[in-house]
Design a protein around this motif. Structure first.
Motif, PDB file in Angstrom:
ATOM      1  N   SER A 131       0.892  -1.271   0.051  1.00 19.01           N
ATOM      2  CA  SER A 131       0.004   0.103  -0.100  1.00 19.01           C
ATOM      3  C   SER A 131       0.857   1.326  -0.134  1.00 19.01           C
ATOM      4  CB  SER A 131      -0.854   0.095   1.228  1.00 19.01           C
ATOM      5  OG  SER A 131       0.013   0.099   2.347  1.00 19.01           O
ATOM      6  N   LEU A 132       0.284   2.388  -0.102  1.00 14.77           N
ATOM      7  CA  LEU A 132       1.018   3.599  -0.062  1.00 14.77           C
ATOM      8  C   LEU A 132       1.687   3.881   1.185  1.00 14.77           C
ATOM      9  CD1 LEU A 132       1.654   6.447  -1.191  1.00 14.77           C
ATOM     10  CD2 LEU A 132      -0.378   7.285  -0.288  1.00 14.77           C
ATOM     11  N   GLY A 133       1.179   3.666   2.447  1.00 13.43           N
ATOM     12  CA  GLY A 133       1.830   3.598   3.604  1.00 13.43           C
ATOM     13  C   GLY A 133       2.892   2.840   3.995  1.00 13.43           C
ATOM     14  N   MET A 134       2.631   1.486   3.256  1.00 11.49           N
ATOM     15  CA  MET A 134       3.767   0.654   3.394  1.00 11.49           C
ATOM     16  C   MET A 134       4.924   0.828   2.605  1.00 11.49           C
ATOM     17  SD  MET A 134       1.545  -2.827   3.168  1.00 11.49           S
ATOM     18  CE  MET A 134       2.447  -4.164   2.903  1.00 11.49           C
ATOM     19  N   LYS A 135       4.801   1.478   1.356  1.00 12.85           N
ATOM     20  CA  LYS A 135       5.821   2.054   0.687  1.00 12.85           C
ATOM     21  C   LYS A 135       6.606   3.115   1.328  1.00 12.85           C
ATOM     22  CE  LYS A 135       3.652   1.086  -3.909  1.00 12.85           C
ATOM     23  NZ  LYS A 135       2.885   1.444  -5.081  1.00 12.85           N
ATOM     24  N   GLN A 136       5.726   4.058   1.909  1.00 11.70           N
ATOM     25  CA  GLN A 136       6.500   5.095   2.697  1.00 11.70           C
ATOM     26  C   GLN A 136       7.424   4.415   3.703  1.00 11.70           C
ATOM     27  OE1 GLN A 136       5.965   7.926   0.380  1.00 11.70           O
ATOM     28  NE2 GLN A 136       6.303   8.907   2.300  1.00 11.70           N
ATOM     29  N   LYS A 137       6.789   3.503   4.536  1.00  7.67           N
ATOM     30  CA  LYS A 137       7.722   3.039   5.645  1.00  7.67           C
ATOM     31  C   LYS A 137       9.054   2.437   5.137  1.00  7.67           C
ATOM     32  CE  LYS A 137       4.000   0.955   7.645  1.00  7.67           C
ATOM     33  NZ  LYS A 137       3.221   0.291   8.613  1.00  7.67           N
ATOM     34  N   LEU A 138       8.873   1.680   4.082  1.00  8.79           N
ATOM     35  CA  LEU A 138      10.225   1.148   3.383  1.00  8.79           C
ATOM     36  C   LEU A 138      10.907   2.053   3.127  1.00  8.79           C
ATOM     37  CD1 LEU A 138      11.067  -1.771   2.421  1.00  8.79           C
ATOM     38  CD2 LEU A 138      10.401  -1.217   0.398  1.00  8.79           C
ATOM     39  N   GLY A 139      10.483   3.241   2.360  1.00  9.58           N
ATOM     40  CA  GLY A 139      11.573   4.242   2.145  1.00  9.58           C
ATOM     41  C   GLY A 139      12.101   4.961   3.350  1.00  9.58           C
ATOM     42  N   ILE A 140      11.371   5.136   4.461  1.00 11.32           N
ATOM     43  CA  ILE A 140      12.025   5.622   5.759  1.00 11.32           C
ATOM     44  C   ILE A 140      12.808   4.604   6.323  1.00 11.32           C
ATOM     45  CG2 ILE A 140      11.473   6.309   8.184  1.00 11.32           C
ATOM     46  CD1 ILE A 140       8.703   7.346   7.016  1.00 11.32           C
ATOM     47  N   ALA A 141      12.651   3.248   6.549  1.00 12.20           N
ATOM     48  CA  ALA A 141      13.459   2.256   6.697  1.00 12.20           C
ATOM     49  C   ALA A 141      14.791   2.179   5.784  1.00 12.20           C
ATOM     50  CB  ALA A 141      12.955   0.796   6.518  1.00 12.20           C
ATOM     51  N   GLN A 142      14.755   2.318   4.491  1.00  9.59           N
ATOM     52  CA  GLN A 142      15.894   2.726   3.785  1.00  9.59           C
ATOM     53  C   GLN A 142      16.955   3.839   4.207  1.00  9.59           C
ATOM     54  OE1 GLN A 142      15.659   3.361  -0.488  1.00  9.59           O
ATOM     55  NE2 GLN A 142      17.541   4.333  -0.672  1.00  9.59           N
ATOM     56  N   VAL A 143      16.228   5.021   4.551  1.00 14.62           N
ATOM     57  CA  VAL A 143      16.893   6.107   4.988  1.00 14.62           C
ATOM     58  C   VAL A 143      17.736   6.076   6.555  1.00 14.62           C
ATOM     59  CG1 VAL A 143      16.623   8.253   6.146  1.00 14.62           C
ATOM     60  CG2 VAL A 143      15.434   7.770   3.844  1.00 14.62           C
TER      61      VAL A 143
END
Length: 209
Positions: A131-143
């Motif tokens: 989902s959009l929220g999961m994609k955002q959380k993955l991006g934050i995890a990468q950071v």
């Protein structure tokens, strides 16, 4: 770690996207950039990252003029605009592949970061099913996963549920206590009121505190 911008301007085609932006940011602080979409927030983050060369002005990161030296700022991670990854790989596999570039961390750090952002249970799901929220959380995890000194986040809470937002806010405050320099851009001031030490308003490429 500090970031100093002096009279930074940028025009794309006929649009002035940054106009004489100057500010000084220091470690152990969280800074906010607030403004409507198109106000210049994302462009400013890209300029700090070394992605968009300004037409004039200087960008110093940790004392290094990144455009005079044609370099990217060291130990910096950014989530700018919508994160995108290989759709047929899982969330974990995408992070694992990216971590292999610098080879600084292993599975333990990746798993711990996924747990921090409430994404560990979905680590084996393919990115295209996120989902959009999961994609955002993955991006934050990468950071976060490689422990950067400079953290840039563009609309980080977009689509994320309240429980995870609170966890991520606590993570960012802890990173601040550890001496990190964090910049968060958003069009919703309430998202960052409790987080930021200083908030700048952006409008038509101009900035004011």
């Amino acid at each position: 770690m500090d970031v100093i911008l002096t009279n930074v301007s940028k025009k794309i085609e006929k649009e002035q996207v940054l106009q004489d932006v100057s500010f000084s940011l220091k470690e152990g602080m969280i800074y906010g950039l607030v403004g409507r979409n198109g106000s210049g927030k994302s462009m400013l983050l890209k300029t700090i990252c070394g992605f968009i060369r300004p037409d004039k002005g200087s960008v110093l990161v940790d004392g290094i003029d990144i455009y005079k030296t044609n370099s990217f700022p060291k130990n910096t991670r950014a989530l700018i605009e919508r994160p995108n990854y290989l759709p047929d790989l899982t969330g974990y596999e995408n992070l694992k592949m990216l971590a292999s570039i610098m080879n600084k961390i292993g599975d333990e750090e990746i798993f711990n970061t996924l747990k921090k952002v409430n994404l560990f249970e979905e680590k084996d799901k393919k990115f295209k099913k996120y989902s959009l929220g999961m994609k955002q959380k993955l991006g934050i995890a990468q950071v976060l996963m490689e422990d950067p000194d400079l953290i840039l986040l563009d609309e980080p809470f977009n689509g994320i549920e309240d429980e995870s937002i609170e966890k991520i806010r606590k993570i960012l405050l802890e990173e601040k206590r550890r001496g990190k320099l964090i910049i968060i851009a958003t069009h919703i001031k309430e998202d960052i009121d409790e987080l930021c030490d200083v908030i700048y308003k952006m409008s038509d490429g101009k900035m004011k505190e």
